[in-house]
Enzyme design. Structure first.
Site, short mmCIF file in Angstrom:
data_model
loop_
_atom_site.label_atom_id
_atom_site.label_comp_id
_atom_site.label_asym_id
_atom_site.label_seq_id
_atom_site.Cartn_x
_atom_site.Cartn_y
_atom_site.Cartn_z
N ALA A 93 0.86 -1.19 0.00
CA ALA A 93 0.00 0.00 0.00
C ALA A 93 0.90 1.24 0.00
CB ALA A 93 -0.93 0.01 1.21
N PHE A 94 0.30 2.40 -0.31
CA PHE A 94 1.12 3.60 -0.46
C PHE A 94 1.79 4.01 0.85
CE2 PHE A 94 -2.74 5.68 1.10
CZ PHE A 94 -2.23 6.70 1.89
N LYS A 95 1.30 3.51 1.97
CA LYS A 95 1.87 3.87 3.27
C LYS A 95 3.37 3.57 3.34
CE LYS A 95 -2.29 4.65 5.26
NZ LYS A 95 -3.33 4.25 4.30
N ASP A 96 3.84 2.60 2.55
CA ASP A 96 5.27 2.27 2.59
C ASP A 96 6.15 3.44 2.15
OD1 ASP A 96 5.05 -0.44 3.48
OD2 ASP A 96 4.52 -1.07 1.45
N MET A 98 6.49 5.43 5.37
CA MET A 98 6.92 4.69 6.55
C MET A 98 8.34 4.15 6.40
SD MET A 98 5.05 4.54 9.22
CE MET A 98 3.32 4.21 9.03
#
Ligand SMILES: *Cc1c(COP(=O)(O)O)cnc(C)c1O
Length: 467
Positions: A114-117, A120
């Site tokens: 997901a784009f959160k990587d 993060m």
């Protein structure tokens, strides 16, 4: 240097901090969110020069002015390079053509799909660097609707200086999301399944930040999308996508599947830096508080209705506070009043002037469950693209709302394999996990079920963090 960017609170009543302090802390002590004291401007020439550069080079240029002296150029470059090294695509954020003037920005090639990587993986490295320099430790507590938690655990697992506790709503995340949080075996990782909704998880984390005694005792740190470091890392792909499509000599529009407003707020920052963004579209599912607010001026919470796009099942959209701060001409008192009203009465009315300011930047749309499923089928038939439900919402709204004047980019926020049940029900195709995650279903799980109770949660964290 004297005129470095500092970070100020959206509620106007906390000391301003340099980048690394704002990043480590997460939430300001007056309950507000950190925003930069000013937004650096890029010239058309600077933006034009980004076309054709690597993602990492663009990332360095876009973020550098925001970090001041917090890290040296060499340190920052090194952390950017290693953050994106593990992505499964050389472009990091590849653009794919869906239709005549419609593009998909694939943000799901990182380790947790997901784009959160994007954010993060980078702030995990910056945290580690800063904590090492200080010789101190922190306890990260985060709330997640599924993807932030898995991305945070992936970024912080195994680090000596960090314990990471993630609260997710029990029974309301997909099995892949859950397993990404419960299968890491490192003893600094603590997955907590809370009896409640995402908004409950988020509210309890905020409560912990406002409990200063607890906050200081455990050296509480936050990596939710309210962390400025996360917003900043997400500004980069607006630049990489738009310059690929001819910016600054052509404006570009974006459709952004939205929950907590972090991803789309990064688009507002990109625009203020000088990137010519035409439409910036808030795409919501049936939990449409943002769409209702933009349409009527009333920001009013209601029940969360669980959907097939669970990462957007949110009523209290934290980062919207940042957009309000800008819309109220950076009047922290006005924002603090709205937030008090939200807490006491479950909502507030945006002033006419602020609503007009919001509408100058954003438009919005809402997609039902039925339409989401239909869009997954439609995109497969018409673009040979199997979309996750969140991305499908963005694509549907982009097609419906594009003004036709600029190329439209829809952000694909997760890989379809992260939501296999919903995708299969709509398309008949079971999306396979990428090779590095193939054995996810065989790994053993470790999770503690917890009640929606602040005292009990604090006791649990005190007891289970490594000293
Ligand atoms: C987090 C998430 C969103 C919502 O992003 P916000 O920054 O919270 O608005 C949308 N889609 C997916 C797949 C996500 O993980």
């Amino acid at each position: 240097m004297s005129n470095q960017i500092r970070y100020v609170s959206t509620r106007g009543n906390a000391p301003d901090l340099p980048f690394h302090e704002a990043m480590l802390t997460g939430l300001a002590r007056d309950g507000g969110l950190f925003v930069p004291s000013e937004v650096p401007q890029f010239s058309a020439g600077q933006i034009r020069a980004m076309a054709g550069q690597s993602y990492e080079d663009i990332a360095f240029q876009v973020m550098r002015p925001f970090i001041g002296d917090s890290f040296t150029d060499a340190e920052f470059k090194e952390d950017i390079a290693s953050a994106y090294e593990g992505f499964a695509h050389d472009a990091r954020a590849p653009l794919k053509k869906l239709g005549a003037n419609h593009f998909l920005l694939e943000l799901f090639h990182g380790p947790t799909l997901a784009f959160k990587d994007f954010a993060m993986q980078l702030i995990g490295r910056l945290f580690q660097r800063e904590l090492k320099r200080r010789g101190t430790k922190v306890t990260i507590v985060g709330a997640t609707s599924g993807d932030t938690g898995s991305a945070a655990i992936e970024a912080f697992r195994g680090l000596d200086a960090v314990d990471v506790f993630i609260l997710y709503p029990h029974g309301r995340v997909s099995e892949v999301q859950r397993r990404q949080m419960t299968t890491p075996s490192e003893d600094n990782v603590h997955a907590l399944a809370l009896n409640g909704h995402f908004d409950d998880c988020q509210a309890r984390v905020k409560d912990m930040f406002n409990d200063f005694e607890f906050r200081d005792e455990i050296a509480l740190a936050g990596v939710n999308s309210i962390n400025w470091g996360r917003v900043l890392a997400q500004v980069v792909y607006y630049f990489s996508a738009a310059t690929s499509l001819g910016a600054p000599d052509r404006s570009v529009s974006f459709s952004v599947p939205t929950g907590n407003f972090g991803d789309i707020y990064a688009g507002q920052i990109a625009k203020r830096m000088g990137l010519p963004i035409d439409q910036l579209i808030i795409a919501t599912n049936q939990n449409d508080i943002l769409h209702r607010c933009l349409s009527t001026g009333e920001y009013r919470t209601s029940e969360v209705h669980p959907s097939i796009s669970p990462s957007m099942d949110i009523q209290v959209s934290s980062n919207f506070e940042r957009a309000l701060f800008d819309a109220y001409d950076r009047d922290g008192n006005a924002v603090a009043q709205l937030m008090d009203q939200l807490k006491a009465e479950g909502g507030f009315t945006v002033s006419q002037g602020a609503l007009q300011a919001l509408r100058e930047t954003y438009t919005s749309g809402r997609v039902s469950e039925e339409e989401t499923r239909a869009e997954i089928t439609h995109s497969l038939a018409h673009s040979a693209e199997l979309l996750c439900p969140h991305s499908a919402i963005g694509v549907k709204i982009a097609r419906d709302m594009s003004n036709g004047q600029s190329p439209m980019v829809t952000l694909a926020t997760a890989h379809p394999a992260k939501f296999p049940a919903a995708v299969e029900a709509a398309s008949g195709i079971h999306p396979p996990l990428p090779p590095h995650m193939e054995n996810l279903y065989e790994r053993s799980e470790r999770v503690t079920q917890v009640e929606n109770d602040l005292d009990a949660l604090e006791t649990h964290i005190r007891k289970n963090r490594r000293a």
